[in-house]
Design a protein around this motif. Sequence first.
Motif, PDB file in Angstrom:
ATOM      1  N   ALA A   1      -9.306  11.644   6.036  1.00 49.26           N
ATOM      2  CA  ALA A   1     -10.377  12.159   5.181  1.00 49.26           C
ATOM      3  C   ALA A   1     -10.484  13.679   5.269  1.00 49.26           C
ATOM      4  N   GLU A   2     -10.229  14.232   6.440  1.00 52.15           N
ATOM      5  CA  GLU A   2     -10.447  15.668   6.653  1.00 52.15           C
ATOM      6  C   GLU A   2      -9.188  16.509   6.510  1.00 52.15           C
ATOM      7  N   ASP A   3      -8.047  15.885   6.260  1.00 52.63           N
ATOM      8  CA  ASP A   3      -6.786  16.626   6.138  1.00 52.63           C
ATOM      9  C   ASP A   3      -6.076  16.196   4.850  1.00 52.63           C
ATOM     10  N   PRO A   4      -6.459  16.774   3.705  1.00 54.99           N
ATOM     11  CA  PRO A   4      -5.850  16.364   2.431  1.00 54.99           C
ATOM     12  C   PRO A   4      -4.346  16.613   2.378  1.00 54.99           C
ATOM     13  N   ALA A   5      -3.851  17.614   3.087  1.00 52.57           N
ATOM     14  CA  ALA A   5      -2.406  17.871   3.088  1.00 52.57           C
ATOM     15  C   ALA A   5      -1.678  16.716   3.782  1.00 52.57           C
ATOM     16  N   LEU A   6      -2.249  16.206   4.874  1.00 51.77           N
ATOM     17  CA  LEU A   6      -1.671  15.050   5.557  1.00 51.77           C
ATOM     18  C   LEU A   6      -1.683  13.834   4.640  1.00 51.77           C
ATOM     19  N   ALA A   7      -2.801  13.615   3.969  1.00 56.01           N
ATOM     20  CA  ALA A   7      -2.903  12.466   3.062  1.00 56.01           C
ATOM     21  C   ALA A   7      -1.844  12.540   1.962  1.00 56.01           C
ATOM     22  N   GLN A   8      -1.654  13.712   1.386  1.00 55.88           N
ATOM     23  CA  GLN A   8      -0.650  13.870   0.332  1.00 55.88           C
ATOM     24  C   GLN A   8       0.753  13.632   0.874  1.00 55.88           C
ATOM     25  N   ARG A   9       1.030  14.135   2.071  1.00 61.10           N
ATOM     26  CA  ARG A   9       2.371  13.967   2.636  1.00 61.10           C
ATOM     27  C   ARG A   9       2.669  12.496   2.924  1.00 61.10           C
TER      28      ARG A   9
ATOM     29  N   ALA B   1       0.827  -1.207   0.000  1.00 63.53           N
ATOM     30  CA  ALA B   1       0.000   0.000   0.000  1.00 63.53           C
ATOM     31  C   ALA B   1       0.860   1.255   0.000  1.00 63.53           C
ATOM     32  N   ILE B   2       1.872   1.280   0.859  1.00 59.60           N
ATOM     33  CA  ILE B   2       2.732   2.460   0.955  1.00 59.60           C
ATOM     34  C   ILE B   2       3.500   2.656  -0.345  1.00 59.60           C
ATOM     35  N   ALA B   3       3.945   1.556  -0.969  1.00 53.17           N
ATOM     36  CA  ALA B   3       4.651   1.663  -2.247  1.00 53.17           C
ATOM     37  C   ALA B   3       3.773   2.283  -3.313  1.00 53.17           C
ATOM     38  N   CYS B   4       2.469   2.024  -3.246  1.00 51.87           N
ATOM     39  CA  CYS B   4       1.521   2.598  -4.209  1.00 51.87           C
ATOM     40  C   CYS B   4       1.081   4.004  -3.828  1.00 51.87           C
ATOM     41  N   GLY B   5       1.707   4.574  -2.819  1.00 51.63           N
ATOM     42  CA  GLY B   5       1.389   5.943  -2.445  1.00 51.63           C
ATOM     43  C   GLY B   5       0.027   6.105  -1.814  1.00 51.63           C
ATOM     44  N   VAL B   6      -0.464   5.077  -1.138  1.00 51.33           N
ATOM     45  CA  VAL B   6      -1.770   5.151  -0.478  1.00 51.33           C
ATOM     46  C   VAL B   6      -1.550   5.464   0.999  1.00 51.33           C
ATOM     47  N   PRO B   7      -2.126   6.519   1.541  1.00 50.16           N
ATOM     48  CA  PRO B   7      -2.017   6.766   2.984  1.00 50.16           C
ATOM     49  C   PRO B   7      -2.458   5.527   3.762  1.00 50.16           C
ATOM     50  N   THR B   8      -1.640   5.131   4.716  1.00 46.45           N
ATOM     51  CA  THR B   8      -1.806   3.822   5.346  1.00 46.45           C
ATOM     52  C   THR B   8      -1.965   3.962   6.847  1.00 46.45           C
TER      53      THR B   8
ATOM     54  N   SER C   1       1.419   9.962   1.405  1.00 46.54           N
ATOM     55  CA  SER C   1       1.586   9.306   0.110  1.00 46.54           C
ATOM     56  C   SER C   1       3.014   9.444  -0.400  1.00 46.54           C
ATOM     57  N   THR C   2       3.582  10.623  -0.250  1.00 48.59           N
ATOM     58  CA  THR C   2       4.915  10.901  -0.792  1.00 48.59           C
ATOM     59  C   THR C   2       6.028  10.322   0.074  1.00 48.59           C
ATOM     60  N   THR C   3       5.982  10.585   1.372  1.00 41.64           N
ATOM     61  CA  THR C   3       7.067  10.139   2.242  1.00 41.64           C
ATOM     62  C   THR C   3       7.080   8.616   2.400  1.00 41.64           C
ATOM     63  N   GLY C   4       5.896   8.018   2.407  1.00 42.17           N
ATOM     64  CA  GLY C   4       5.836   6.566   2.517  1.00 42.17           C
ATOM     65  C   GLY C   4       6.473   5.880   1.318  1.00 42.17           C
ATOM     66  N   ARG C   5       6.135   6.333   0.134  1.00 42.02           N
ATOM     67  CA  ARG C   5       6.696   5.754  -1.089  1.00 42.02           C
ATOM     68  C   ARG C   5       8.224   5.840  -1.088  1.00 42.02           C
ATOM     69  N   ALA C   6       8.772   6.961  -0.682  1.00 42.49           N
ATOM     70  CA  ALA C   6      10.224   7.139  -0.679  1.00 42.49           C
ATOM     71  C   ALA C   6      10.893   6.138   0.265  1.00 42.49           C
ATOM     72  N   ARG C   7      10.264   5.875   1.415  1.00 37.60           N
ATOM     73  CA  ARG C   7      10.849   4.930   2.382  1.00 37.60           C
ATOM     74  C   ARG C   7      10.869   3.510   1.817  1.00 37.60           C
ATOM     75  N   ILE C   8       9.790   3.093   1.169  1.00 39.55           N
ATOM     76  CA  ILE C   8       9.742   1.743   0.619  1.00 39.55           C
ATOM     77  C   ILE C   8      10.790   1.570  -0.478  1.00 39.55           C
TER      78      ILE C   8
END
Length: 401
Positions: free
Chosen positions: A362-370, A318-325, A372-379
Amino acid sequence: MSQPDTLGYLVPQFPGQTHIFFWREIAALEAMGVTPVLFSTRRPPAGLIAHDWSEAAMARTTYLGEVSLRRAARVLPRLPWGALLREAGRDGIAVLKDVLVCAAAGEALRDHCARQGISHVHVHSCGRAALIAAFARHLGGPGYSLTLHGPLSDYGPGQRYKWRHARFATVITRKLIAEMQAELPKDLPPMILRPMGVDTDYLRRDTPYRPVQPGEALRVFACGRLNVVKGHQDLIEAVRQLRAAGHDVTLEIAGQDDDGGGGFRLVLEQLIKQHRLQDHVRLLGAIDAASVKARLLEAHVFALASWHEPLGVAYMEAIACGVPTIGTAAGGVPELIDDGVEGLLVPPKAPEALAAALLRIAEDPALAQRLSTTGRARIERDYSARLGAEVIVSEMRKALG
């Protein structure tokens, strides 16, 4: 080694519904010029054969459980009974049951390896498969190594004998290494920290992640065996709470129980019906890797509420696919997910906290975007499937050299 680029590769009941990791590692070994020769204990039940590569994998796999009682009777007198009886004295009669089950398979593994010039077998288990490899070695076959994927208590008795004779072992978390050093301090081979990994080239987005929009249902996806310890019942309860509070949430759960649909799935179906969530929660059964990826890319959130999880390939995918987890602070998950960085962590068995985490994304799109990005980089950096293959080959060649 008569064929230095050939490796025995033993996985119990292969290919199971959660075995995409092994198939990726096999591909990574092949890309390195190593030929993995596949072995398993027995075929998986039909209801758990879900992948588009399952038939190809089974065609390549030698199943060691398909042996005769005559062979078992021939092998048993040649086993190291002094050592095995000491194991039974520590761990109980279950050791002897495992010996009876594994003896003939050990000789079969030895014979297959002799015919194919295999001088090392890597075992992705510390259960009976490890005992089979240990018996093969005792009977004059190849050396072996192990991977520990979870707590030692999950893998049955006789652990000292299995570990004492291994050439090396890879262990997926620091937590598990510490537990092993405390439990078997005098019986351990060299141990290497090497988490499981995923195919980061395949598991990626072609378009940017898009958070849930106003007026849109929050799409939640989960993937894991239908077993009480995976916490799917807690996730269903969290969805019930959110919907009762007026939030539009849908949930899809991919995975099957170990009975092929006749076990814990029935419990979850009853729970969904009891809460009148039939239109909002779907059990997808065992689905293939392409379908998992498709649903990940469609999801706003991935959540897995495991009561215990050694590490969790499903989280990695999930994290590799950039999905907030969202995961639980259980087992080795905190080594993968730093709360607020690669995802969000909640306590296990806490549907209220899980519902709050879903609402937060759901209520914090900036958190969701962050996330998505930081998780993918770690994987990409730490959890590529090729890293595990590189460690196995490097340690194998070191042991044989």
